[in-house]
Design an enzyme around this catalytic site. Structure first.
Site, PDB file in Angstrom:
ATOM      1  N   GLU A 177       0.777  -1.243   0.000  1.00 12.56           N
ATOM      2  CA  GLU A 177       0.000   0.000   0.000  1.00 12.56           C
ATOM      3  C   GLU A 177       0.812   1.299   0.000  1.00 12.56           C
ATOM      4  O   GLU A 177       0.824   2.036   0.981  1.00 12.56           O
ATOM      5  CB  GLU A 177      -0.965   0.004   1.197  1.00 12.56           C
ATOM      6  CG  GLU A 177      -1.964  -1.130   1.142  1.00 12.56           C
ATOM      7  CD  GLU A 177      -3.086  -0.991   2.167  1.00 12.56           C
ATOM      8  OE1 GLU A 177      -2.989  -0.155   3.077  1.00 12.56           O
ATOM      9  OE2 GLU A 177      -4.078  -1.732   2.036  1.00 12.56           O
ATOM     10  N   GLU A 370      -5.370  -8.664   0.867  1.00  8.05           N
ATOM     11  CA  GLU A 370      -6.047  -8.311   2.123  1.00  8.05           C
ATOM     12  C   GLU A 370      -7.500  -8.028   1.838  1.00  8.05           C
ATOM     13  O   GLU A 370      -7.829  -7.376   0.841  1.00  8.05           O
ATOM     14  CB  GLU A 370      -5.479  -7.020   2.749  1.00  8.05           C
ATOM     15  CG  GLU A 370      -4.164  -7.169   3.428  1.00  8.05           C
ATOM     16  CD  GLU A 370      -3.698  -5.846   4.049  1.00  8.05           C
ATOM     17  OE1 GLU A 370      -4.550  -4.995   4.410  1.00  8.05           O
ATOM     18  OE2 GLU A 370      -2.473  -5.663   4.143  1.00  8.05           O
TER      19      GLU A 370
HETATM   20  C1  FCB Z   1      -4.567  -2.076   5.366  1.00  8.19           C
HETATM   21  C2  FCB Z   1      -3.191  -2.392   5.898  1.00  8.19           C
HETATM   22  C3  FCB Z   1      -3.171  -3.407   7.001  1.00  8.19           C
HETATM   23  C4  FCB Z   1      -4.326  -3.199   7.950  1.00  8.19           C
HETATM   24  C5  FCB Z   1      -5.621  -3.146   7.188  1.00  8.19           C
HETATM   25  C6  FCB Z   1      -6.836  -3.018   8.060  1.00  8.19           C
HETATM   26  O1  FCB Z   1      -4.582  -0.803   4.846  1.00  8.19           O
HETATM   27  O2  FCB Z   1      -2.364  -2.853   4.864  1.00  8.19           O
HETATM   28  O3  FCB Z   1      -1.928  -3.326   7.664  1.00  8.19           O
HETATM   29  O4  FCB Z   1      -4.104  -2.070   8.706  1.00  8.19           O
HETATM   30  O5  FCB Z   1      -5.602  -2.075   6.294  1.00  8.19           O
END
Ligand code: FCB
Length: 495
Positions: A177, A370
């Site tokens: 990210e 994620e």
């Molecule tokens: C993302 C991050 C991770 C966590 C999630 C909820 O942006 O990569 O570390 O904080 O959100």
């Protein structure tokens, strides 16, 4: 224009995920390890940021967090029990290189050796993220990502990790990210290191981080002991069509790749250079004078062949046509629209349109690196942790993802964020994203109902998404994922 078929995402549709689909769970070093200055670990910008008054919710700090550094055998056992094929972990750069470059810490590498070996012994494939935000403080003091040399520092670190682990580890993500660690960390100041740089300075630092990605991939391929599967994990922020009408779909497609704000919160700026070797035209025009200085050859370096399209997707924004500079606007959600504890809107269609639109544009098979939800979970009187909203959220998102796959999106896997409740950056311990509850006083782990539900989703390669039956409970109240016929105890009863 192609007509887009739309089946209701919440409706039952029984087709399976592809054979070999990778079911996983994720976490990141700083958010679970603790042992902040043990065994020679150098400080990261997040260690510094946690000391800043007011920076973290309620003054929380990350010196111990889940104590994963010492309790990793228990956590690996949980991953094994969950049945995931893969675990996405990140390494702490300053644990490996305490000053960021130069001296390598054997004790730091030894920890990851133990962890990787434990995962492999448990039948869980490690997918390593090199950089999930815990940037070495020593390098920040040398200018951090604002210094063009940061790209070579990152490649040096990537090579150290590859030399040590590529005999056993084949799957890697370079960075997590950039929108957040560059945007929130260097421009907005709400994440470490807490800078509030002007737009142009932020984009210049972002360019160096992209260059670091490219150089790292080159260094990894050159030093690997086996062919690697390398990806990258930017945030994916799909725009969602307001209706099925082809014009709305076309608008959402365009809007997904446009830049409309003076910040880093967009897709194409961080994806196009990596996959297409160019900054997006519309973005160059929009950012105008703030665009970074790019040396000849930089974009060729940034665009390295990758093996999959990793992306973190939590939400999307619905857009519709409007009479303004961009030709569209965001549609507000109606009052009372479902939202997570973090107040992020629940938008399952993000896992339909995101994978689909990214796959269309970039052509690589998608890995959801994620996806997950924070909820206010606690241990109930019966000893369980009941989190029906996480089960429902994940079911809806996975159905949407499955529909994208059925409609032709190539996909390799899904990593749920997160295996454990953990340190949620500036929100501290307020947000719980885990499939496993962590009591931060005692460090006791308690699998939540969603853990057992996801266990069954994995065991059935997704077919359990269509199973309306509630979780089974033993007479002692413990949730069990096992279908009745497989239930090991004769006391299993339906709740
Ligand atoms: C993302 C991050 C991770 C966590 C999630 C909820 O942006 O990569 O570390 O904080 O959100």
């Amino acid at each position: 224009m192609q007509r887009v078929k739309r089946a209701p995402i919440s409706g039952a549709r029984s087709f399976a995920f592809p054979t070999g689909f990778v079911w996983g769970a994720a976490a990141a070093s700083f958010q679970i390890e603790g042992a902040a200055d043990e065994d020679g670990k150098g400080p990261s910008v997040w260690d510094m940021f946690c000391e800043k008054p007011g920076a973290i919710h309620d003054g929380h700090h990350a010196r111990v967090v889940c104590d994963h550094y010492h309790r990793y055998p228990e956590d690996v056992a949980l991953l094994r029990e969950l049945g995931v094929q893969a675990y996405r972990l990140s390494l702490s750069w300053p644990r490996v290189l305490p000053e960021g470059t130069g001296r390598v810490s054997d004790r730091g590498l030894d920890f990851y050796d133990r962890l990787v070996d434990a995962l492999l012994a448990a039948g869980v494939t490690p997918w390593i993220t090199l950089f999930h935000w815990d940037y070495p403080l020593a390098l920040f003091r040398r200018g951090g990502w604002s210094n063009r040399e940061s790209a070579t520092w990152f490649a040096e670190y990537a090579e150290v990790v590859t030399r040590r682990f590529s005999d056993r580890v084949r799957h890697f993500f370079t960075q997590n990210e950039p929108q957040v660690y560059v945007g929130f960390g260097l421009q907005r100041g709400t994440h470490a290191p807490g800078l509030e740089l002007p737009l142009a300075e932020m984009l210049q630092a972002g360019h160096h981080s992209l260059l670091g990605h490219g150089l790292a991939v080159q260094a990894m391929r050159a030093s690997a002991r086996q062919p690697l599967a390398i990806g990258y994990a930017p945030v994916g922020l799909p725009k969602l069509p307001a209706s099925d009408a082809p014009a709305d779909v076309e608008l959402a497609r365009r809007a997904t790749f446009e830049i409309t704000e003076d910040n880093a919160w967009n897709n194409a700026w961080w994806m196009d250079p990596v996959y297409l070797g160019t900054y997006p035209e519309q973005g160059l025009a929009y950012y105008g004078k703030a665009v970074p200085r790019v040396r000849s050859g930089d974009l060729e370096t940034i665009r390295q062949p990758l093996d999959f399209f990793g992306v973190n997707i939590y939400q999307g924004l619905v857009v519709r046509g409007a009479d303004n500079r961009f030709g569209y606007e965001r549609v507000r959600y109606p009052a009372g629209h479902p939202a997570t504890a973090f107040n992020w809107p629940v938008t399952p269609e993000a896992l339909y349109w995101g994978p689909r639109l990214f796959h269309e544009r970039y052509g690589l098979p998608v890995v959801i690196a994620e996806n997950g939800v924070s909820s206010r979970d606690w241990v109930s009187l019966d000893g369980g942790v009941h989190d029906p909203s996480r089960i429902d959220f994940t079911n809806r998102y996975l159905r949407a993802f499955r529909r994208a796959i059925a409609d032709g999106t190539e996909a390799l896997g899904y990593f749920h964020w997160s295996i454990l409740d953990n340190f949620e950056w500036a929100a501290g311990y307020r947000e719980r994203f885990g499939l496993v509850h962590v009591d931060y006083e005692t460090l006791k782990r308690t699998p939540k109902d969603s853990f057992y539900w996801y266990q069954r989703v994995i065991a059935t390669n997704g077919a359990h998404l269509d199973d309306p039956r509630p979780l089974l409970r033993d007479t002692d109240g413990r949730a069990s994922s096992k279908p009745r016929e497989l239930h090991s105890r004769s006391t299993g009863t339906l709740r």
